[in-house]
Design a protein around this motif. Structure first.
Motif, PDB file in Angstrom:
ATOM      1  N   VAL A  22      13.084  25.514  28.867  1.00 34.07           N
ATOM      2  CA  VAL A  22      13.104  26.916  29.256  1.00 34.07           C
ATOM      3  C   VAL A  22      13.664  27.759  28.126  1.00 34.07           C
ATOM      4  CG1 VAL A  22      14.065  28.564  30.883  1.00 34.07           C
ATOM      5  CG2 VAL A  22      13.476  26.301  31.651  1.00 34.07           C
ATOM      6  N   ASP A  23      12.901  28.774  27.717  1.00 32.12           N
ATOM      7  CA  ASP A  23      13.433  29.771  26.793  1.00 32.12           C
ATOM      8  C   ASP A  23      13.461  31.150  27.457  1.00 32.12           C
ATOM      9  OD1 ASP A  23      10.711  30.018  26.832  1.00 32.12           O
ATOM     10  OD2 ASP A  23      10.467  30.137  24.662  1.00 32.12           O
ATOM     11  N   TYR A  24      12.680  31.343  28.478  1.00 22.81           N
ATOM     12  CA  TYR A  24      12.750  32.529  29.339  1.00 22.81           C
ATOM     13  C   TYR A  24      12.118  32.161  30.673  1.00 22.81           C
ATOM     14  CZ  TYR A  24       7.780  33.662  29.051  1.00 22.81           C
ATOM     15  OH  TYR A  24       6.421  33.627  29.171  1.00 22.81           O
ATOM     16  N   ILE A  25      12.366  33.003  31.674  1.00 23.63           N
ATOM     17  CA  ILE A  25      11.814  32.715  32.995  1.00 23.63           C
ATOM     18  C   ILE A  25      11.474  34.046  33.678  1.00 23.63           C
ATOM     19  CG2 ILE A  25      14.013  32.684  34.229  1.00 23.63           C
ATOM     20  CD1 ILE A  25      12.909  30.122  35.648  1.00 23.63           C
ATOM     21  N   ASP A  26      10.326  34.053  34.343  1.00 25.15           N
ATOM     22  CA  ASP A  26       9.933  35.228  35.124  1.00 25.15           C
ATOM     23  C   ASP A  26       9.385  34.734  36.464  1.00 25.15           C
ATOM     24  OD1 ASP A  26       7.440  34.238  34.447  1.00 25.15           O
ATOM     25  OD2 ASP A  26       6.864  35.937  33.215  1.00 25.15           O
ATOM     26  N   LYS A  59       7.184  30.443  40.199  1.00 20.50           N
ATOM     27  CA  LYS A  59       6.198  29.939  41.166  1.00 20.50           C
ATOM     28  C   LYS A  59       5.573  28.645  40.677  1.00 20.50           C
ATOM     29  CE  LYS A  59       4.939  34.470  43.010  1.00 20.50           C
ATOM     30  NZ  LYS A  59       3.890  35.503  43.052  1.00 20.50           N
ATOM     31  N   ASP A  60       5.239  28.588  39.391  1.00 19.25           N
ATOM     32  CA  ASP A  60       4.627  27.378  38.839  1.00 19.25           C
ATOM     33  C   ASP A  60       5.610  26.210  38.800  1.00 19.25           C
ATOM     34  OD1 ASP A  60       2.160  28.564  38.518  1.00 19.25           O
ATOM     35  OD2 ASP A  60       2.523  29.157  36.437  1.00 19.25           O
ATOM     36  N   LYS A  77       6.711  22.008  27.012  1.00 20.78           N
ATOM     37  CA  LYS A  77       7.245  23.329  26.687  1.00 20.78           C
ATOM     38  C   LYS A  77       6.261  24.430  27.045  1.00 20.78           C
ATOM     39  CE  LYS A  77      10.398  21.966  23.076  1.00 20.78           C
ATOM     40  NZ  LYS A  77      10.951  22.240  21.770  1.00 20.78           N
ATOM     41  N   LYS A  78       4.984  24.209  26.817  1.00 12.32           N
ATOM     42  CA  LYS A  78       3.999  25.268  27.006  1.00 12.32           C
ATOM     43  C   LYS A  78       3.025  24.990  28.141  1.00 12.32           C
ATOM     44  CE  LYS A  78       4.252  26.489  22.181  1.00 12.32           C
ATOM     45  NZ  LYS A  78       3.602  26.528  20.905  1.00 12.32           N
ATOM     46  N   PHE A  79       3.129  23.870  28.805  1.00 12.33           N
ATOM     47  CA  PHE A  79       2.171  23.481  29.837  1.00 12.33           C
ATOM     48  C   PHE A  79       2.170  24.454  31.012  1.00 12.33           C
ATOM     49  CE2 PHE A  79       1.041  20.818  33.575  1.00 12.33           C
ATOM     50  CZ  PHE A  79      -0.270  20.579  33.225  1.00 12.33           C
ATOM     51  N   ILE A  80       3.328  24.905  31.436  1.00 18.15           N
ATOM     52  CA  ILE A  80       3.409  25.831  32.563  1.00 18.15           C
ATOM     53  C   ILE A  80       2.839  27.191  32.182  1.00 18.15           C
ATOM     54  CG2 ILE A  80       5.079  27.187  33.905  1.00 18.15           C
ATOM     55  CD1 ILE A  80       6.516  24.680  34.520  1.00 18.15           C
ATOM     56  N   LYS A  81       3.002  27.592  30.930  1.00 19.56           N
ATOM     57  CA  LYS A  81       2.504  28.882  30.470  1.00 19.56           C
ATOM     58  C   LYS A  81       1.014  28.848  30.140  1.00 19.56           C
ATOM     59  CE  LYS A  81       6.939  29.548  28.299  1.00 19.56           C
ATOM     60  NZ  LYS A  81       7.637  29.587  27.033  1.00 19.56           N
ATOM     61  N   LYS A 132      -3.807  24.437  36.282  1.00 20.54           N
ATOM     62  CA  LYS A 132      -2.906  23.315  36.086  1.00 20.54           C
ATOM     63  C   LYS A 132      -3.166  22.228  37.127  1.00 20.54           C
ATOM     64  CE  LYS A 132       0.336  26.753  34.735  1.00 20.54           C
ATOM     65  NZ  LYS A 132      -0.657  27.759  35.024  1.00 20.54           N
ATOM     66  N   PRO A 133      -3.259  20.986  36.724  1.00 15.45           N
ATOM     67  CA  PRO A 133      -3.488  19.907  37.690  1.00 15.45           C
ATOM     68  C   PRO A 133      -2.196  19.441  38.340  1.00 15.45           C
ATOM     69  CG  PRO A 133      -3.494  19.035  35.486  1.00 15.45           C
ATOM     70  CD  PRO A 133      -3.299  20.511  35.357  1.00 15.45           C
ATOM     71  N   VAL A 134      -1.523  20.349  39.025  1.00 14.27           N
ATOM     72  CA  VAL A 134      -0.239  20.034  39.621  1.00 14.27           C
ATOM     73  C   VAL A 134      -0.396  18.988  40.720  1.00 14.27           C
ATOM     74  CG1 VAL A 134       1.698  20.991  40.909  1.00 14.27           C
ATOM     75  CG2 VAL A 134       0.679  22.279  39.056  1.00 14.27           C
ATOM     76  N   TYR A 135      -1.479  19.059  41.474  1.00 10.92           N
ATOM     77  CA  TYR A 135      -1.704  18.077  42.526  1.00 10.92           C
ATOM     78  C   TYR A 135      -1.790  16.680  41.941  1.00 10.92           C
ATOM     79  CZ  TYR A 135      -3.800  15.672  46.463  1.00 10.92           C
ATOM     80  OH  TYR A 135      -4.056  14.801  47.464  1.00 10.92           O
ATOM     81  N   PHE A 136      -2.466  16.557  40.814  1.00 11.14           N
ATOM     82  CA  PHE A 136      -2.569  15.279  40.127  1.00 11.14           C
ATOM     83  C   PHE A 136      -1.193  14.772  39.722  1.00 11.14           C
ATOM     84  CE2 PHE A 136      -2.579  13.397  35.852  1.00 11.14           C
ATOM     85  CZ  PHE A 136      -3.208  12.200  36.126  1.00 11.14           C
TER      86      PHE A 136
END
Length: 189
Positions: A7-11, A16-17, A169-173, A178-182
């Motif tokens: 984490v370098d920033y959060i919004d 949510k992600d 580091k950048k996957f959420i952004k 995003k294959p979150v279910y996987f």
């Protein structure tokens, strides 16, 4: 944890992600707590409210003061101390065998080995890939995490690695879906 997000920033969108993942821990980078603003307080309140483990980079005193679950020791950290091994979960970051043995002296509970896939930070000759990653970590008796260049295109290749967690580091952004279910369904890597 099975996922670690730097984490370098959060919004609100990132929050949510993050909540879509199960077993995620946040590693708060050094520049966040050096700026002395409300960002650090927002991240910690978010983690405590949602029961997410958070780790502080390279600062034992701040980790204890903020009630962090552990400490993240970057590859540049060369201090050997057994003080914090009793109170905090220790994550060590390495790029080579030599760094691994040093992190072993620092009593790390989890080792992050990187870079696994191509990213802009490293040139193509420093990328480990699947084969070199597995060969390098063949006889390591520590829990392993892979980091570096993880995205939705190469996520399924992680199953071929000898790891029990993934760092990103950048996957959420990433703007793609995003294959979150996987990720959340998987029991073993």
């Amino acid at each position: 944890n099975r996922f670690y997000y730097f984490v370098d920033y959060i919004d609100d969108e990132i929050k949510k992600d993050i909540l879509k993942f199960k077993n995620i821990g946040l590693i708060i980078e050094k520049k966040v707590f050096l700026l002395k603003n409300n960002l650090l307080n927002n991240i910690i309140k978010f983690c405590k409210k949602n029961k997410i483990n958070f780790y502080i980079e390279d600062n034992y005193k701040i980790a204890l003061k903020l009630g962090a679950h552990g400490i993240y020791l970057s590859s540049k950290n060369k201090k050997i101390s057994t003080i914090f091994s009793k109170k905090l979960f220790i994550i060590g970051h390495v790029h080579s065998q030599k760094e691994f043995f040093f992190k072993k002296l620092q009593n790390c509970n989890l080792i992050i080995l990187s870079p696994i896939f191509y990213n802009t930070k490293y040139n193509k000759y420093k990328i480990l890939g699947i084969s070199r990653f597995n060969l390098m970590s063949l006889y390591w008796n520590k829990d392993l995490c892979c980091l570096g260049g993880v995205n939705s295109n190469n996520l399924k290749q992680i199953r071929m690695l000898k790891v029990n967690s993934v760092g990103f580091k950048k996957f959420i952004k990433e703007p793609k879906k995003k294959p979150v279910y996987f990720l959340s369904r998987r029991v073993n890597f």
